[in-house]
Enzyme design. Structure first.
Site, short mmCIF file in Angstrom:
data_model
loop_
_atom_site.label_atom_id
_atom_site.label_comp_id
_atom_site.label_asym_id
_atom_site.label_seq_id
_atom_site.Cartn_x
_atom_site.Cartn_y
_atom_site.Cartn_z
N LYS A 1 1.97 5.11 2.50
CA LYS A 1 2.26 6.23 3.40
C LYS A 1 1.84 5.81 4.80
CE LYS A 1 1.26 11.21 3.83
NZ LYS A 1 0.57 12.36 3.18
N SER B 1 3.40 16.13 2.37
CA SER B 1 3.78 15.20 3.42
C SER B 1 3.98 13.77 2.92
CB SER B 1 2.71 15.21 4.52
OG SER B 1 1.47 14.69 4.04
N SER C 1 -0.11 17.61 -0.38
CA SER C 1 0.75 16.53 0.08
C SER C 1 0.98 15.42 -0.93
CB SER C 1 0.19 15.93 1.38
OG SER C 1 0.36 16.84 2.44
#
Length: 617
Positions: free
Chosen positions: A233, A305, A329
Site C-alpha cells: 500500500k 483505503s 481499511s
C-alpha cells in the site's frame, strides 16, 4: 531568561501583531512594550498575558456554542470574551507565535495508548508489554503439505497461495525471477481495468528476484517469503521509490529510507513488485490517479483505503500485499474484493516509515488469498523496532504445522441482535451455523448501548493534527475528493473540536476497553458482521485483532460505495443481480492472532469458497 506567564509575549512580534490587529481605543489598551513589573514572590497567573490576536465578543461565543453544543449565560459569554486574547496567547503560540515549533512527521504524541492494560485485568490476555518475546524466533510453516506439481499455466501459479509459492520456490520448481515476471506482466495487463498500481517497481523487483534465486541456489534460504513477490500500500516508505500516500501534494515524494515493515520483508527475501493504490491519505478508494475498481464487479470501487492491495490480491497480481487499517481499511476492501485480511493487535507491528493518520489507531497487516498466508506475513513483520513507541514485545502462538488442529470446544461469541439485522446477511448467519458444525460453542454476548461513534473525535483530532500543515497551507484543497465526507472537510472541521470532549472520549475509550476485556474473558473469538459500524469502531479503538475471510456469495442490484450518497451521481444499478463475494470477521483477544487463524482456517475449509476467482483475470 525565562519569562513569567504574566510577561508572556510582552516584547514579542506576536504581541505587536496583536496590537496591529485589535482595534485600540485608548492608550491603556495598547500592548505593553516593556516587561510588566512583578512583586517579588508573586506566582504567575493564567489569563494575564498581553492581548494577542483578533478581538472576540460575547456574540462570538454565542455562535461558537453551536459548534460544541454547550450553553453559557450572557454573563458567562461576556466574561469569556473579556480576557480571551490574554488567556489564549500562550496556548496558540506553538502554531501562530514568533516561536513557532515545527513538529516533525515522525514525532508521536507523548501519551501512548496501551490496550493490553485493560485486558490484563481479566487475566486472559495482555501478551505484549512486559512479556519477553523469543528473540529472533522464526515461525516454521509446513510448506511440505503442498507437494503437488507446479501448475502448467501462469494464471494458476499467479492465484496460488503464498504457502504454495513458498514451497515451489524453496524446492526450486520455479525461480523467483519467473514468478516475478508472471506478476509484473499481470500487473501491466490488468491495471488498465483496476487502476490499482501507483508505481510499478519492475527493475527493482527483478534485481531482488535474481538475488533471491542466487541465494537459494547457494543454500542461503531466508525463510518462507524468500523470493515471493508482494505489493505495498503506497503509504509504506520504500527508499528511492516514490511513496505518494495517494494524494496530489505528495505524488512526487521519494523517501530516503525504508519503513520497518519494508525492511523486514526485504530481509526475508520478499520481492517488491508494486506500490499499490490507496484512497488519498488513507480514505476510501479514490486517489490522484482515479478510482481503484473491484475485480469482481468492475462497475464499483474496490473499497478502501487499502483498495490497491484488495484488488491486486483478488485478481492474482501479487503473492500478497501489506495494507493498513485505522477504522476499516483492511476489513472493507477484503470484504468487497473477497480476500483475506488480518488486522493485527495494535502494538504488534511497528508503523515506522508508514504514513500516520492516527497515532493511537493505525495498524499494518497482511492481505492474502488464504488465512495461513496472513500468519506467514505477520511472523515476518512483528516485533518492536525501537522507534515506534506503541510497538511492544510479543509472541506469536500459532502452530503452523498443525493446520488440521481441531477447534472443537472453542467459544465463539456473537451478538444476537447484530446477526438478525443488516448489514448481516444469510452468509453471516450460515457462518454461525458452521461454528456449531465444527464443534465450537456459540456464546451470546452483549455490550452496553453506548454512543461508540463519539470515539471518533480521537481519530478526527489526531488526523487533523497529522495533516495540520497540509490543511493550514490549503494544499489539502488539491485532493480530488472535496465532498463533505472527505478528509479536507473533516480536517477543517476538526480545528473546532472541543479539547474537553477529546479527553472525555479518551476516558470513554478506557471504559470501552474494559467492556471488551470482559467480553473476551467469556469467549475465545467473536464472530461479527464485518461492516457493522460498532464492529469496526469498537475493536479499532480497543486494539483487538481481526481476521476477515470470504464465507460465501451474495447478489447485489446496485454498485456499492464508501462515499455518502450523492443524488447528482447515482450508483449503477443492475437489472440482473450480480454475484459477489461476502465475508465474515473474527475478532480475537489482544495478541492472540494464532487462535484467530486456527478458527479462521477451520472455517475457511468448511466454507469451501476461497478458491473461486473473479472472471476475466
Amino acid at each position: 531568561m525565562p519569562r513569567s506567564r504574566r510577561e508572556f509575549l510582552t516584547q514579542s512580534s506576536l504581541g505587536l501583531l496583536g496590537a496591529a490587529i485589535v482595534p485600540q481605543t485608548a492608550e491603556a489598551n495598547q500592548v505593553p512594550q516593556t516587561p510588566v513589573s512583578q512583586t517579588p514572590g508573586a506566582p504567575p497567573a493564567f489569563g494575564t498575558a498581553p492581548p494577542v490576536g483578533p478581538a472576540v465578543s460575547a456574540a462570538t461565543f454565542a455562535e461558537a456554542e453551536k459548534l460544541v453544543q454547550v450553553e453559557m449565560t450572557s454573563a458567562d459569554q461576556a466574561q469569556a470574551a473579556g480576557n480571551w486574547q490574554q488567556s489564549m496567547a500562550a496556548v496558540y503560540e506553538r502554531r501562530v507565535g514568533p516561536r513557532r515549533v515545527a513538529i516533525e512527521e515522525g514525532i508521536a504524541p507523548a501519551t501512548c495508548w496501551k490496550p493490553q492494560q485493560a485486558a490484563a485485568k481479566c487475566g486472559k490476555s495482555g501478551d505484549g508489554e512486559g512479556k519477553t518475546a523469543k528473540k529472533g524466533a522464526v515461525q516454521v510453516f509446513d510448506t511440505g503439505q503442498f507437494r503437488g506439481a507446479l501448475p502448467a499455466s501462469d494464471e494458476d501459479i499467479a492465484f496460488a497461495l503464498v504457502i504454495e509459492l513458498s514451497n515451489w520456490v524453496a524446492a526450486r520448481k520455479i525461480t523467483s525471477e519467473r514468478l516475478t515476471r508472471i506478476y509484473l506482466e499481470r500487473l501491466e495487463k490488468y491495471n488498465k481495468q483496476l487502476n490499482c498500481v501507483i508505481t510499478l517497481t519492475a527493475d527493482h523487483a527483478l534485481e531482488q528476484a535474481r538475488k533471491a534465486d542466487a541465494e537459494i541456489a547457494a543454500g542461503h534460504y531466508r525463510g518462507p517469503l524468500h523470493g515471493i513477490p508482494w505489493g505495498a500500500k503506497d503509504l509504506l516508505d520504500t527508499a528511492g521509490i516514490r511513496t505518494t500516500w495517494g494524494a496530489e501534494p505528495y505524488r512526487d515524494r521519494i523517501p530516503v529510507e525504508d519503513a520497518t515493515v519494508t525492511k523486514r520483508l526485504n530481509d526475508g527475501g520478499a520481492v517488491l513488485v508494486a506500490k499499490l493504490s490507496l484512497g488519498a491519505l488513507a480514505l476510501n478508494d479514490i486517489w490522484f490517479g482515479g478510482q481503484t475498481m473491484n475485480p469482481w464487479l468492475l462497475e464499483e470501487g474496490a473499497s478502501g483505503s487499502s483498495a490497491g492491495p484488495g484488488a491486486a490480491v483478488a485478481a492474482g497480481l501479487v503473492g500478497f500485499a501489506i495494507g493498513s487499517e485505522t477504522q476499516g481499511s483492511i476489513v472493507s476492501p477484503s470484504m468487497r474484493c473477497g480476500v483475506t485480511g488480518l488486522r493485527p493487535t495494535y502494538g504488534r507491528v511497528p508503523r515506522t516509515g508508514a504514513m500516520t493518520l492516527s497515532w493511537t489507531c493505525d495498524k499494518l497487516g497482511a492481505m492474502t488469498r488464504g488465512v495461513e498466508d496472513t500468519m506467514m506475513v505477520l511472523s515476518a513483520i512483528s516485533g518492536p523496532d525501537g522507534r515506534d513507541e506503541a510497538c511492544v514485545p510479543s509472541t506469536l502462538d500459532f502452530a503452523a504445522g498443525e493446520a488440521g488442529k481441531s477447534v472443537a470446544g472453542l467459544r465463539v461469541g456473537y451478538f444476537p441482535g447484530w446477526m438478525k439485522e443488516p448489514p448481516a446477511t444469510d452468509v453471516d448467519r450460515a457462518a454461525l451455523e458452521t461454528v456449531k458444525k465444527l464443534g465450537m460453542v456459540p456464546v451470546e454476548v452483549t455490550l452496553p448501548d453506548w454512543p461508540y461513534d463519539s470515539l471518533n473525535i480521537i481519530l478526527f483530532a489526531e488526523s487533523a493534527a497529522a495533516f495540520e500543515d497540509l490543511t493550514i497551507s490549503h494544499k489539502v484543497d488539491e485532493l480530488k475528493m472535496q465532498v463533505s465526507d472527505a478528509w479536507p472537510n473533516t480536517f477543517r472541521q476538526s480545528r473546532f473540536l472541543s479539547a474537553v470532549d477529546f479527553v472525555q472520549a479518551d476516558r470513554l475509550r478506557r471504559k470501552v476497553a474494559l467492556e471488551m476485556a470482559r467480553v473476551m474473558c467469556e469467549v475465545d473469538v467473536l464472530l461479527v458482521p464485518s461492516l457493522r459500524d460498532e464492529a469496526l469502531v469498537i475493536p479499532n479503538f480497543t486494539g483487538h485483532p481481526s481476521l476477515t475471510l470470504r464465507a460465501g456469495f451474495v447478489k447485489v442490484t446496485e454498485a456499492r460505495s464508501d462515499w455518502a450518497p450523492d443524488p447528482k451521481h447515482p450508483l449503477p444499478k443492475f437489472a440482473t443481480p450480480r454475484r459477489v463475494p461476502h465475508g465474515v470477521t473474527l475478532i480475537g483477544r489482544l495478541f492472540e492472532e494464532g487462535t484467530l487463524a486456527e478458527v479462521g482456517m477451520a472455517m475457511e475449509r468448511a466454507f469451501g469458497v476461497a478458491n473461486e476467482r473473479p472472471a476475466g483475470f
